[in-house]
Enzyme design. Structure first.
Site, PDB file in Angstrom:
ATOM      1  N   ILE A  98       0.874  -1.304  -0.100  1.00 37.41           N
ATOM      2  CA  ILE A  98       0.045   0.004   0.003  1.00 37.41           C
ATOM      3  C   ILE A  98       0.672   1.074  -0.027  1.00 37.41           C
ATOM      4  CG2 ILE A  98      -1.846   1.142   1.096  1.00 37.41           C
ATOM      5  CD1 ILE A  98      -2.267  -1.416   2.483  1.00 37.41           C
ATOM      6  N   CYS A  99       0.771   2.279  -0.930  1.00 37.95           N
ATOM      7  CA  CYS A  99       1.629   3.437  -1.043  1.00 37.95           C
ATOM      8  C   CYS A  99       0.365   4.493  -0.225  1.00 37.95           C
ATOM      9  CB  CYS A  99       1.595   3.974  -2.398  1.00 37.95           C
ATOM     10  SG  CYS A  99       2.342   5.486  -2.707  1.00 37.95           S
TER      11      CYS A  99
END
EC number: 2.3.2.23
Length: 161
Positions: A98-99
């Site tokens: 997840i960014c």
């Protein structure tokens, strides 16, 4: 299928154990809407079901988060990934990474598992398209052999989703 860092995890410190036990009790008393903690005997790894919010692209879809706590939590951010299959989202890679800045550069010890979950649900809810990040294939290829998302130099440039 789960992902973990290539190096073995160290046992939680006393501070981390106390903090996580406190967070777990709070979760049981007041769980964040849209999430369900799967009870296990491992305080260092939480599995959390995420249910997409009504009225969003992810409404009623269920995904799983894996939260791995480092030895010095909460001074150090947990590793949070989606257990594949991860939702199609411009900031979520197909390997579950997840960014999201609060998981890395913007982490604060004042944050909790609940606040992280709410941020992730908010990120999902604000998306207007279901698609992978443009560099998904390259990134996932470079993450072979259990590379942790915390080893990535993230570039946070898009605050729209």
């Amino acid at each position: 299928m789960t992902s973990s860092s290539a190096s073995p995890r160290k046992a939680l410190s006393k501070i981390a154990c106390n903090r996580l036990q406190k967070e777990l009790v709070e979760w049981q008393v007041n769980p964040p809407a849209g999430f369900k903690h799967r009870v296990t005997d491992n305080l260092q790894r939480w599995i959390i079901d995420v249910i997409g919010a009504a009225g969003t692209l992810y409404a009623n879809e269920t995904y799983q988060l894996q939260v791995d706590f480092p030895e010095h939590y909460p001074m150090e951010a947990p590793q949070v990934i989606f257990v594949p299959p991860a939702p199609l989202h411009p900031h979520i890679y197909s390997n579950g990474h997840i960014c999201l800045d609060i998981l890395y550069d913007s982490w604060s010890p004042a944050m909790t598992v609940s606040s992280v979950c709410i941020s992730i649900l908010s990120m999902l809810s604000s998306s207007t398209v279901k698609q992978r990040p443009e560099d998904n294939d390259r990134y996932v290829k470079n993450c072979k052999n259990g590379r942790s998302p915390k080893e990535t130099r993230w570039w946070f440039h898009d605050d729209k989703v």
